[in-house]
Design a protein around this motif. Sequence first.
Motif, PDB file in Angstrom:
ATOM      1  N   ASP A   3      -5.152   2.041 -10.600  1.00  0.00           N
ATOM      2  CA  ASP A   3      -4.065   1.787  -9.750  1.00  0.00           C
ATOM      3  C   ASP A   3      -4.598   0.292  -8.746  1.00  0.00           C
ATOM      4  O   ASP A   3      -3.563   0.261  -7.899  1.00  0.00           O
ATOM      5  CB  ASP A   3      -3.699   2.985  -8.911  1.00  0.00           C
ATOM      6  CG  ASP A   3      -4.657   3.338  -7.755  1.00  0.00           C
ATOM      7  OD1 ASP A   3      -5.672   2.845  -7.757  1.00  0.00           O
ATOM      8  OD2 ASP A   3      -4.195   3.529  -6.504  1.00  0.00           O
ATOM      9  N   SER A  29      -4.877  -1.015  -3.997  1.00  0.00           N
ATOM     10  CA  SER A  29      -4.461   0.243  -4.624  1.00  0.00           C
ATOM     11  C   SER A  29      -3.280   0.539  -4.226  1.00  0.00           C
ATOM     12  O   SER A  29      -2.921   0.604  -3.045  1.00  0.00           O
ATOM     13  CB  SER A  29      -5.610   1.327  -3.831  1.00  0.00           C
ATOM     14  OG  SER A  29      -5.202   2.397  -4.026  1.00  0.00           O
ATOM     15  N   GLN A  85      -2.926   3.816  -1.905  1.00  0.00           N
ATOM     16  CA  GLN A  85      -3.109   3.343  -0.751  1.00  0.00           C
ATOM     17  C   GLN A  85      -1.895   2.914  -0.129  1.00  0.00           C
ATOM     18  O   GLN A  85      -1.552   3.137   0.966  1.00  0.00           O
ATOM     19  CB  GLN A  85      -4.393   2.287  -0.512  1.00  0.00           C
ATOM     20  CG  GLN A  85      -4.581   1.948   0.900  1.00  0.00           C
ATOM     21  CD  GLN A  85      -5.715   0.803   1.260  1.00  0.00           C
ATOM     22  OE1 GLN A  85      -6.372   0.823   0.272  1.00  0.00           O
ATOM     23  NE2 GLN A  85      -5.534   0.313   2.397  1.00  0.00           N
ATOM     24  N   ASP A  94      -9.679  -1.659  -6.322  1.00  0.00           N
ATOM     25  CA  ASP A  94     -10.617  -0.673  -5.831  1.00  0.00           C
ATOM     26  C   ASP A  94     -10.975   0.494  -6.724  1.00  0.00           C
ATOM     27  O   ASP A  94     -12.242   0.695  -6.988  1.00  0.00           O
ATOM     28  CB  ASP A  94     -10.066  -0.113  -4.642  1.00  0.00           C
ATOM     29  CG  ASP A  94     -10.114  -1.063  -3.179  1.00  0.00           C
ATOM     30  OD1 ASP A  94     -11.007  -2.177  -3.517  1.00  0.00           O
ATOM     31  OD2 ASP A  94      -9.643  -0.648  -2.185  1.00  0.00           O
ATOM     32  N   ALA A  95     -10.040   0.757  -7.407  1.00  0.00           N
ATOM     33  CA  ALA A  95     -10.061   1.827  -8.454  1.00  0.00           C
ATOM     34  C   ALA A  95     -11.013   1.252  -9.560  1.00  0.00           C
ATOM     35  O   ALA A  95     -11.867   2.143 -10.119  1.00  0.00           O
ATOM     36  CB  ALA A  95      -8.828   2.380  -8.895  1.00  0.00           C
TER      37      ALA A  95
END
Length: 920
Positions: A289, A457, A460, A292-293
């Motif tokens: 997503d 994200s 997020q 960061d993922a």
Amino acid sequence: MADSGRARPADPDPADSRAESPMAVRKRAQQSPGVRPKYQSSAPGHCLKKVTLTKPTYCHSCSDFIWGLIGFLCEVCNFMCHEKCLKTLRSVCSCMTPSLVRVPVAHCFGPAGHKKRFCCVCRKQTEGSTALRCEVCELHVHADCAAFSCADCRQSHLDVSLERDTFHHHWREGNLASAARCEVCRRSCGSSDVMAGMRCEWCGITSHAACYLSVPPECTLGRLRCMLLHPAYVRLDSRNFSKMHCYRITESCSHDLDNSDDVDASAAVSKDSQPAAAESGKQFLKVFDGDDAVKRGFFRLVSILRATRNEEVVEAALRAFYLPDEPQEYELHELGGLQRLHSDDILNRNSGSDNRGSLKDGGEAWLLRAKPRDSEIIKVHASWPRSGAAFVSVSVSESSTAASVLTEVLSQLHRQEEDASSFSLLEVCMSSKQVQRQTLSPQEKIVDKLQEIRKASLRQMNQTRFYIVENRNRAVQVSLLIGGLPPLLTKEEYGQLIQEHLTIKSHLVTVSHSYASQGAVALQISCFSEAERIYMLAKDTTVNNKTLSSFVLPEILHNELGDDVCPLLVFVNPKSGGLKGRELLYSFRKLLNPHQVFDISNGGPLAGLHTFREVPRFRVLVCGGDGTVGWVLGVLEAVRHKLVCREPPIGIVPLGTGNDLARILRWGAGYSGEDPHHILVSVDEADEVLMDRWTILLDAQDISEDGKDNGFLEPPKIVQMNNYFGLGIDAELSLDFHQAREDEPDKFTSRFHNKGVYVKVGLQKISYTRSLHKELQLQVDAQNVPLPNIEGLIFLNIPSWGSGADLWGSEVDGRYGKPSIDDGLLEVVGVTGVVHMGQVQSGMRSGIRIAQGNYIRLTVSKPIPVQVDGEPWIQPPGHIIISAAGPKVRMLRKSKQKQKKSSGAKDGRSESPSSRDGGH
């Protein structure tokens, strides 16, 4: 069958129709989305689809059995209901939870218990060691579902920036007691089969999901109101301190959620599910997503048919990440080349000879991206109490800045005459583990900021909201308690010691209180970063080979407490009573304000007493054995001169082995799983009684050869005694038991086993002979008292000894008065050996009555085992003096009426909290 009680609709995919393992439940592949669901309901977020049922299934809305073959399933959160319940549906989808948060408060995740619970994200049963629960609210989740929960825990104190108005119910769905009844319609609303019903985290009232909106929104805190610390009267400037730090929850209780995402990637698909997917013409896609993922290897698996259109794949990916947005606003990029997915279906994409998406390597990896947007609408929440909607909607374009958004928000709030520069735009990320706040600069472009968050994200982004806050230079006051320092120093010496080891900035830090007897100081710090530095540094600092401890403590606004409020300070020793102490600690944090519940094994009682130092009236509840009660009484005696309420009454939940003090105060022989809510009600209704305490002066003179050569006399040792003081065989049994427990502590986790070991130790001492009367000289009230031929001498303050035995006896004797815990007298009793002690325990005999008095003097000629309230040691020769220890202490004795009620009720949860509230 393991799944017989779970609502599991039929799935056309054979891979999903089998009973799933806990790992498979957490990593389940998403169903092919098919056509956008047509079934709409009054509750937002659900993607409802008609399914055919092949197992006994229950409705999540009304919790009744679904008769027939047709049910309606949400493909995002697995919500299941009747067709008739669609019109009255109130339970929103998990993907909408962030939008319902009133005040963002992070959770404190720890390992879940063994009871059957349902995950608040995916609504499936939690199983095994991967389940988590919040330590302060009724949130239960799978480990990999925790990332999709948001910061909707109870607000237990006032923080710096975000305020709230009226104190409302904090509703949590599901995991109710099976006997729970609806506050509105009075029908049963609990279920052990599915996640259904609503419960207020504060007052405990329960309701159906379709009824709870009819309950008045203001919460009165229920039956426990008078002993509960109202969140509005507790202030804590926490900023970047985690909730684990704020509630003093040891890190060992929590799971490292930062690594839970990595676990998700390693076993995303079980091997036996891949052939099934291949046979059914499906394949798995790994979907990330955001950037960061990708860095953390956190992906979700989407199971799709090979002939699935691109928009349907995007929709399935959104559902996998619990995102409520429209699929038209997103697109998939292939990882590596970041090639955009333009083809009409996945089948054509994967039909070539270069099939990088084969099932052999687990499927292709794709990145879910939001399409670039020139303009969009954001919601801005007001940080101050206001009536009407919780937020205002603002349209932003590429040229919109934080300053222009503030101007528009003030206009919509009818405060346009105020200077926009007096306000700031606050970005708040409502992650379930920590609420992070960032103030945006006035020139920052809002659209760029949103794109930046979405690129990192999408999950997020779904958990991010904006607040308008007033710029106020509010004075920061962070209170830290530093323990583990050398005892008996002056306040100035403690300041120098802190300065030397922690290099504090003296203009930001002041020593507000010092506790010389405990080796602790309280610091008031006027800077967040300095407080955080000192807090972390103290935990890695040693003084005189002893590691320091540090605690973040709240401020209780004691002047605002009502006259009818007498808050309860709870100390729990989780090491007592096996795992029961740990469960009680969790239950009391949930029923009360967690700021009034302290783990006594983490820093002792001082942190709680210091927190309550200015509260004019409070009670104490100690959950532990007699040793734990004595520990609390000892610290209370040492610091009472610094408390406004110098003599708080003390109640007991017996978790130890003997529990003699708890027995005579009617709290029982040992905790056996009584409902924690009933315990608190019993404390509220308990009677206050006085009890004597005694000071024992152990003036042991070292008359060994080494001692004579050095001219050394060991200084007097002073201990406090509450229950009894024993010398000889009684103390020797305690010493052997204590040493056995020290050698193998893991085996001493139940009272039954402990008593078995005690009996074994006693049998080994049957032939024990000491002739104690030849080694002791006894004076009672300045009168020499001859001793009979005995092996043990016991001084009793309470009429219970050795796990409930009546050592003094009930016979009337004209020479002595009837024993009482507040008569200012000690009873002196002798035993002739282990056999005599066993007869006393069985009620066949009593001890040998020797004397009664309030001043005892003993002269010991040889080293001898002694024990005070179950704590044994070897005492060298010398003098022992026992005298009254200052004022009597106030204890709580369970009322007889309450005792009868609780003994007659089999299960404390047989009545709902609302029915218990009747008449209050």
